[in-house]
Design a protein around this motif. Structure first.
Motif, PDB file in Angstrom:
ATOM      1  N   ASP A 165     -16.096  45.009 -19.909  1.00  0.00           N
ATOM      2  CA  ASP A 165     -15.550  45.209 -21.259  1.00  0.00           C
ATOM      3  C   ASP A 165     -16.372  46.297 -21.918  1.00  0.00           C
ATOM      4  O   ASP A 165     -17.469  46.045 -22.396  1.00  0.00           O
ATOM      5  CB  ASP A 165     -15.643  43.896 -22.056  1.00  0.00           C
ATOM      6  N   THR A 191     -15.148  48.359 -24.395  1.00  0.00           N
ATOM      7  CA  THR A 191     -14.788  48.534 -25.805  1.00  0.00           C
ATOM      8  C   THR A 191     -15.491  47.509 -26.683  1.00  0.00           C
ATOM      9  O   THR A 191     -15.572  47.694 -27.899  1.00  0.00           O
ATOM     10  CB  THR A 191     -13.266  48.389 -26.027  1.00  0.00           C
ATOM     11  N   GLY A 192     -15.960  46.399 -26.071  1.00  0.00           N
ATOM     12  CA  GLY A 192     -16.703  45.410 -26.834  1.00  0.00           C
ATOM     13  C   GLY A 192     -15.849  44.414 -27.609  1.00  0.00           C
ATOM     14  O   GLY A 192     -16.340  43.752 -28.519  1.00  0.00           O
ATOM     15  N   ARG A 243     -11.760  42.287 -20.896  1.00  0.00           N
ATOM     16  CA  ARG A 243     -11.842  43.373 -19.918  1.00  0.00           C
ATOM     17  C   ARG A 243     -10.412  43.817 -19.656  1.00  0.00           C
ATOM     18  O   ARG A 243      -9.746  43.302 -18.774  1.00  0.00           O
ATOM     19  CB  ARG A 243     -12.510  42.878 -18.636  1.00  0.00           C
ATOM     20  N   ASP A 244      -9.932  44.744 -20.468  1.00  0.00           N
ATOM     21  CA  ASP A 244      -8.506  45.083 -20.445  1.00  0.00           C
ATOM     22  C   ASP A 244      -8.262  46.387 -19.680  1.00  0.00           C
ATOM     23  O   ASP A 244      -8.400  47.477 -20.231  1.00  0.00           O
ATOM     24  CB  ASP A 244      -7.967  45.189 -21.872  1.00  0.00           C
ATOM     25  N   ASP A 265     -11.714  50.492 -20.793  1.00  0.00           N
ATOM     26  CA  ASP A 265     -12.284  49.434 -19.943  1.00  0.00           C
ATOM     27  C   ASP A 265     -12.052  49.736 -18.464  1.00  0.00           C
ATOM     28  O   ASP A 265     -12.922  49.478 -17.625  1.00  0.00           O
ATOM     29  CB  ASP A 265     -11.660  48.069 -20.280  1.00  0.00           C
TER      30      ASP A 265
HETATM   31 CA    CA Z   1     -12.288  45.504 -23.921  1.00  0.00          CA
END
Ligand code: CA
Length: 417
Positions: A218, A220-221, A225-226, A234
């Motif tokens: 992940d 982008t935080g 986890r896209d 990600d």
């Molecule tokens: Ca993400």
């Protein structure tokens, strides 16, 4: 570490490469659409339903919650198109010349440089975190999904369940199906958004579920986890994380094109036959422009199309890319595309003529002349595929010639009139 996917499980990268070689393939572009491909919508199948019922019991025993199973299988079903694709995989090896004509086509280089520029900030942050150069991550992205344009629209749970039920490689796909359910259970994505190739390779960088569980990150935080979203952040970070774990060393090339001396002993070439660059230099090997070989530790010489074609000295990073997909053409494809994205030119050496005695230029001329004569090859990339063969057949039929569909020097002469 397990390979991301077996070579025979074609990710979209491989699929898009196959598809576009139909004819002289012009653009590999395609836009991700939600419209289902033929055979990729569920159809009733009692045997499949019975298999799912028994699978659910096994999955529950592996820690998949009933609620996850219910939501995942609510709209899932048997996909006849998946079985068809699995049955019709043809094993053939494309030459490196043909492979690179597609993998590092002018279109893929142009789009890659644009993608690199558009995502520069993200790719730089990823490079800092994982130590994998932006151009290399972008090249993987370009080969796997044409920079996100071809991420796959097949519903993954249905595809994997169909392949697990179908049984040809049932155990492997059941393992992937369970991994996919774990991803849903983790809340990383939803069943509706979990789409991919017919064989379950998902997202921008075509991870299969077990590789996803092990390597996806992940970046982008947002806690998910896209790798499926339009935003590739990600997915790109996940590819970098994968290469990093596979042993990528920042600042080192995957390999370099080299020039072999006349009479080079070809028995010395091959993966795993490593020597120090100074040893290769002592044997008369130089860089492609005659310069001194760089030293990145022991390296092997590869001559994919024999000593009269391009030669490469490959280093440790070649093996890191190979962990992603262990096919020499794929690794050279990623490596060469990354070099081109960095601004390097085409390979210096030319490839030998094909089995019909035609060079790439001859084949491109053949395609242009066929198209001009009214037999459309749909582009002139010099790669002879189904469309070019059909065009040759059409031309031969119209001229009352023997219909072979095969390119030849005589055919080219006829077309030159
Ligand atoms: Ca993400």
């Amino acid at each position: 570490m397990q390979a991301k996917r077996r070579a025979f499980i074609l990710g979209l990268g491989a699929l898009s490469l196959s598809a576009c070689v139909g004819g002289g393939g012009r653009s590999m572009g395609g836009v991700v659409s939600r419209a289902a491909e033929p055979g990729m919508s569920p159809v009733p199948n009692a045997g499949f339903d019975a298999w799912v019922a028994s699978y659910k019991t096994r999955a529950a025993g592996r820690g998949i919650a009933a609620s996850t199973l219910d939501s995942a299988f609510r709209s899932a079903g048997f996909l006849p198109g998946v079985v068809e694709r699995d049955r019709n995989q043809t094993e053939f090896t494309r030459t490196l010349e043909d492979y690179l004509a597609i993998a590092a086509s002018p279109d893929r280089i142009t789009k890659g440089r644009a993608s690199l520029a558009r995502h520069r900030t993200t790719l730089s942050a990823i490079e800092s975190r994982y130590g994998v150069e932006a151009e290399v991550v972008t090249a993987v992205w370009g080969l796997e999904s044409q920079y996100g344009e071809r991420r796959g629209t097949v519903p993954v749970i249905s595809a994997l369940a169909t392949l697990a039920y179908d049984g040809r490689r049932g155990a492997f796909f059941e393992q992937q199906l369970t991994a996919a359910l774990r991803i849903l259970q983790n809340g990383d994505t939803t069943p509706a958004n979990m789409t991919g190739s017919w064989a379950g390779a998902m997202g921008h960088t075509q991870f299969i579920p077990t590789s996803y569980l092990e390597y996806a990150v992940d970046f982008t935080g947002d806690g998910r986890r896209d790798i499926w979203a339009d935003d590739p952040t990600d997915a790109l970070a996940s590819a970098a994380a994968y290469l990093s774990r596979a042993g990528w060393r920042k600042g080192q090339p995957w390999g370099v094109e080299v020039r072999l001396p006349a009479g080079f002993n070809t028995a010395l070439a091959g993966r795993g036959k490593g020597r120090a660059p100074s040893d290769w230099a002592a044997l008369g090997v130089t860089t492609a422009d005659g310069g001194r070989l760089p030293n990145h530790g022991a390296g092997s010489i590869l001559i994919p199309q024999g000593p009269s074609g391009p030669a490469f000295l490959i280093f440790n990073n070649f093996n890191a890319i190979a962990r992603y997909n262990n096919a020499v053409n794929y690794v050279i494809g990623v490596g060469h595309l990354s070099d081109r994205l960095r601004g390097a030119g085409p390979l210096r050496a030319s490839f030998p003529p094909d089995s019909a005695g035609l060079t790439m230029q001859d084949r491109q001329e053949l395609q242009r002349r066929l198209t001009a004569a009214g037999f459309d090859t749909e582009g002139s990339d010099g790669v002879i595929g189904a469309k070019t063969r059909a065009a040759i057949e059409g031309f031969q039929r119209a001229r009352g010639m023997a219909v072979t569909g095969e390119p030849s020097a005589a055919l080219l002469q006829t077309l030159r009139g």
